[in-house]
Scaffold this motif. Structure first.
Motif, PDB file in Angstrom:
ATOM      1  N   LYS A   1       0.829  -1.206   0.000  1.00 22.32           N
ATOM      2  CA  LYS A   1       0.000   0.000   0.000  1.00 22.32           C
ATOM      3  C   LYS A   1       0.867   1.261   0.000  1.00 22.32           C
ATOM      4  CE  LYS A   1      -2.913   0.919   3.591  1.00 22.32           C
ATOM      5  NZ  LYS A   1      -2.825   2.294   4.106  1.00 22.32           N
TER       6      LYS A   1
ATOM      7  N   ARG B   1       3.003   5.972  -3.268  1.00 23.94           N
ATOM      8  CA  ARG B   1       4.178   6.758  -3.678  1.00 23.94           C
ATOM      9  C   ARG B   1       4.478   6.598  -5.171  1.00 23.94           C
ATOM     10  NH1 ARG B   1       4.068   5.764   1.592  1.00 23.94           N
ATOM     11  NH2 ARG B   1       5.289   7.011   3.056  1.00 23.94           N
TER      12      ARG B   1
ATOM     13  N   THR C   1      -2.806   8.273   4.614  1.00 15.71           N
ATOM     14  CA  THR C   1      -1.602   8.440   3.792  1.00 15.71           C
ATOM     15  C   THR C   1      -1.892   9.377   2.624  1.00 15.71           C
ATOM     16  OG1 THR C   1      -1.019   6.163   4.354  1.00 15.71           O
ATOM     17  CG2 THR C   1       0.232   7.182   2.592  1.00 15.71           C
TER      18      THR C   1
ATOM     19  N   ARG D   1      -2.485  13.138   3.770  1.00 13.56           N
ATOM     20  CA  ARG D   1      -1.294  13.802   4.320  1.00 13.56           C
ATOM     21  C   ARG D   1      -0.230  14.003   3.239  1.00 13.56           C
ATOM     22  NH1 ARG D   1      -1.933  10.348   9.606  1.00 13.56           N
ATOM     23  NH2 ARG D   1      -3.008  11.808  10.964  1.00 13.56           N
TER      24      ARG D   1
ATOM     25  N   ARG E   1      -0.070  17.936  12.711  1.00 11.07           N
ATOM     26  CA  ARG E   1       1.293  17.372  12.733  1.00 11.07           C
ATOM     27  C   ARG E   1       1.959  17.507  11.356  1.00 11.07           C
ATOM     28  NH1 ARG E   1       0.857  11.167  13.752  1.00 11.07           N
ATOM     29  NH2 ARG E   1       0.046  11.777  15.744  1.00 11.07           N
TER      30      ARG E   1
ATOM     31  N   PRO F   1       7.352  10.267  15.349  1.00 15.44           N
ATOM     32  CA  PRO F   1       7.850   9.359  14.304  1.00 15.44           C
ATOM     33  C   PRO F   1       6.730   9.029  13.328  1.00 15.44           C
ATOM     34  CG  PRO F   1       7.584   8.190  16.388  1.00 15.44           C
ATOM     35  CD  PRO F   1       7.221   9.617  16.645  1.00 15.44           C
ATOM     36  N   SER F   2       6.784   9.589  12.132  1.00 22.27           N
ATOM     37  CA  SER F   2       5.714   9.373  11.150  1.00 22.27           C
ATOM     38  C   SER F   2       6.250   9.527   9.736  1.00 22.27           C
ATOM     39  CB  SER F   2       4.576  10.372  11.389  1.00 22.27           C
ATOM     40  OG  SER F   2       3.748  10.435  10.248  1.00 22.27           O
TER      41      SER F   2
ATOM     42  N   GLN G   1       4.427   9.557   7.252  1.00 22.70           N
ATOM     43  CA  GLN G   1       3.487  10.418   6.528  1.00 22.70           C
ATOM     44  C   GLN G   1       3.899  11.886   6.657  1.00 22.70           C
ATOM     45  OE1 GLN G   1      -0.413   9.313   7.912  1.00 22.70           O
ATOM     46  NE2 GLN G   1      -0.346   7.358   6.831  1.00 22.70           N
TER      47      GLN G   1
ATOM     48  N   ARG H   1       9.268   4.334   7.872  1.00 26.15           N
ATOM     49  CA  ARG H   1       9.410   3.715   6.547  1.00 26.15           C
ATOM     50  C   ARG H   1      10.008   4.708   5.551  1.00 26.15           C
ATOM     51  NH1 ARG H   1       3.542   1.491   5.998  1.00 26.15           N
ATOM     52  NH2 ARG H   1       3.882   1.434   8.243  1.00 26.15           N
TER      53      ARG H   1
ATOM     54  N   ILE I   1       4.240  -0.467  13.266  1.00 31.38           N
ATOM     55  CA  ILE I   1       3.097   0.313  13.753  1.00 31.38           C
ATOM     56  C   ILE I   1       1.750  -0.282  13.301  1.00 31.38           C
ATOM     57  CG2 ILE I   1       3.263   2.003  11.821  1.00 31.38           C
ATOM     58  CD1 ILE I   1       2.386   2.968  15.392  1.00 31.38           C
ATOM     59  N   ASP I   2       1.693  -0.804  12.070  1.00 30.63           N
ATOM     60  CA  ASP I   2       0.416  -1.327  11.566  1.00 30.63           C
ATOM     61  C   ASP I   2       0.181  -2.793  11.954  1.00 30.63           C
ATOM     62  OD1 ASP I   2      -0.116   1.102  10.406  1.00 30.63           O
ATOM     63  OD2 ASP I   2       0.668   0.550   8.443  1.00 30.63           O
TER      64      ASP I   2
ATOM     65  N   LYS J   1      -4.877   6.228  14.913  1.00 29.54           N
ATOM     66  CA  LYS J   1      -4.926   5.546  13.609  1.00 29.54           C
ATOM     67  C   LYS J   1      -6.376   5.546  13.091  1.00 29.54           C
ATOM     68  CE  LYS J   1      -0.631   4.768  12.942  1.00 29.54           C
ATOM     69  NZ  LYS J   1       0.026   5.400  11.823  1.00 29.54           N
TER      70      LYS J   1
END
Ligand code: S3P
Length: 432
Positions: free
Chosen positions: A19, A24, A92, A95, A123, A163-164, A166, A191, A316-317, A344
């Motif tokens: 995903k 991207r 995703t 953002r 954020r 930490p993101s 996105q 990621r 995280i997921d 989330k």
């Protein structure tokens, strides 16, 4: 065959396209002049919302047999969309695309469904305002997001505290149309597919890492080259089957063509630390991403583990499905520092705890840490699962039917289509 405590996971499995990489690939190929070709794109609703948004900016995207063909436009060349852009459930998409809009000379309103409308956007937008975009949020926090982009974005140095990936990627996408050097520091690794894909498309990007932070430097002095990308299998989707195969006696699974990027496979390391038997059969690298075949086999019951908060961003997921594994692992498992789970698609921390209890597992939240008291006895089950239309909660507690005496009731399973439309089909093909 019914899916229940008699079931085990067996066979050869091709996870659906990743995903994060699908989003991207669509966005970056939309900025490469010429024709890019993408196959194995995840056709989940989240990614389709990104695709529709790119079309609304004037990018031509066609599907020819199993390939998406994209004719890009230059960075900064987004057309003014005619309408508000709707992003459904996809954090995703909203953002990352906010970042893109922030440095373009257009004004756009971005909205989403009930869940997305409750998710924090400041954020991301607090960084984008600094480059010169004018942004309004509902209650200064939530979507709809109204953005008046700046055609003349200011190159800055950004420190990312939450930490993101996105947040990081939104800033990186704004940098595509920012003159000068944009610098980003992230204090916990997240990621890195945006970095990898930009490198693979010939962009001028440097990434360095030391023990304190990761550092990214971007200069928009080189054009993005077109890309021909077969998207690898999504580890976050495969996690349901890999976990199930680790915990259920008699299971044996071959996983083909899975993305093995180190920022995505924290859950594999966690399962291994619990005694899970996961072996690498084959690996290769394409577009700066590691792709592999794996063999997963249940040889022993899992044992408990403790997860440090610094390791959470790398899985995280996968915390919802790992929680199911922990409930069937001998001993007390502690997942530390799960605050991000509360923002989330649902409040996942709360729903994991509530559903574990409902199926008969002792579980406690202490501040943002989750304590799960596991053992390898079947759970009572027979509960009505509360998923609040969160795809990953639903799929995790569907897998939990394998370890419950009575199957649980899950009403309205349609939300799996956001990330994994073929989930139930894959289950039926991999269970006896
Ligand atoms: C994603 C990043 C993660 C993850 C999400 C996809 C991405 O979110 O939870 O499912 O593709 O960048 P955060 O980076 O906000 O934690």
């Amino acid at each position: 065959m019914p899916f229940n405590y008699h079931s085990k996971i067996e066979g050869t499995y091709y996870p659906p396209g990743d995903k994060s990489i699908s989003h991207r690939a669509l966005i970056l190929a939309s900025h490469a002049i010429g024709e890019s070709k993408i196959s194995n794109l995840l056709e989940g609703e989240d990614v389709i919302n990104t695709l529709k948004a790119m079309r609304s900016f004037g990018v031509k995207i066609n599907k020819i047999s199993d390939k998406y063909i994209i004719f890009g436009i230059p960075p900064g060349g987004l057309f003014q969309p005619k309408k508000t852009i709707y992003f459904g459930n996809s954090g995703t998409s909203i953002r990352l695309i906010s970042g893109l809009i922030a440095s373009n000379n257009i004004t756009v309103t971005l909205t989403g469904d009930k869940s997305l409308s409750k998710r924090p956007m400041k954020r991301v937008t607090e960084h984008l305002s600094m480059i010169g975009a004018i942004i309004k949020l509902r209650k200064n926090t939530y979507p709809p997001i109204k953005i008046k982009g700046s055609g003349n974005a200011i190159p800055l140095t950004f420190n990312i505290i939450i930490p993101s990936a996105q947040i990081k990627s939104a800033i990186m996408l704004s940098a595509l149309n920012t003159n000068g050097t944009v610098k980003i520091k992230e204090f916990k690794s997240t990621r890195d597919h945006t970095e990898n894909m930009l490198q693979s498309m010939g962009y001028n990007i440097k990434v360095k890492e030391n023990f304190k932070y990761r550092y990214i430097e971007m200069k928009n002095d080189k054009e993005l080259k077109t890309i021909n990308y077969k998207i690898p299998g999504d580890p976050s989707s495969a996690a349901f089957f890999i976990t199930a195969a680790c915990l259920k006696p008699g299971s044996k699974l071959i996983v083909k063509n899975i993305l093995l990027n180190k920022t995505r496979i924290g859950f594999i390391n966690t399962l291994k630390s619990m005694g899970g038997n996961i072996k690498l059969i084959k690996k290769k690298k394409t577009h700066n991403e590691l792709i592999a075949d794996l063999k997963v086999e249940q040889l022993n019951f899992l044992k408990s583990t403790t997860l440090k908060s610094s390791d959470v961003p790398l899985q995280i997921d996968e915390i919802p499905i790992l929680s199911v594994a922990a409930s069937f692992a001998n001993g007390l498992t502690i997942f530390k520092g799960l605050r991000e789970l509360t923002v989330k698609e649902s409040n996942r921390l709360l729903l994991i705890n509530e559903n574990l209890k409902k199926i008969g597992v002792k579980s406690i939240i202490k501040k943002y840490d989750l304590y799960i008291y596991g053992n390898n006895y079947l759970k009572e089950g027979g509960a009505t699962i509360r998923h609040d239309d969160d795809h990953r909660i639903l799929m995790s507690f569907y897998i939990a039917n394998m370890i419950c005496k009575k199957n649980n009731l899950i009403k309205d399973k349609s939300c799996v289509k956001t990330s994994y439309p073929t989930f139930f089909k894959d289950i039926s093909q991999l269970t006896n």
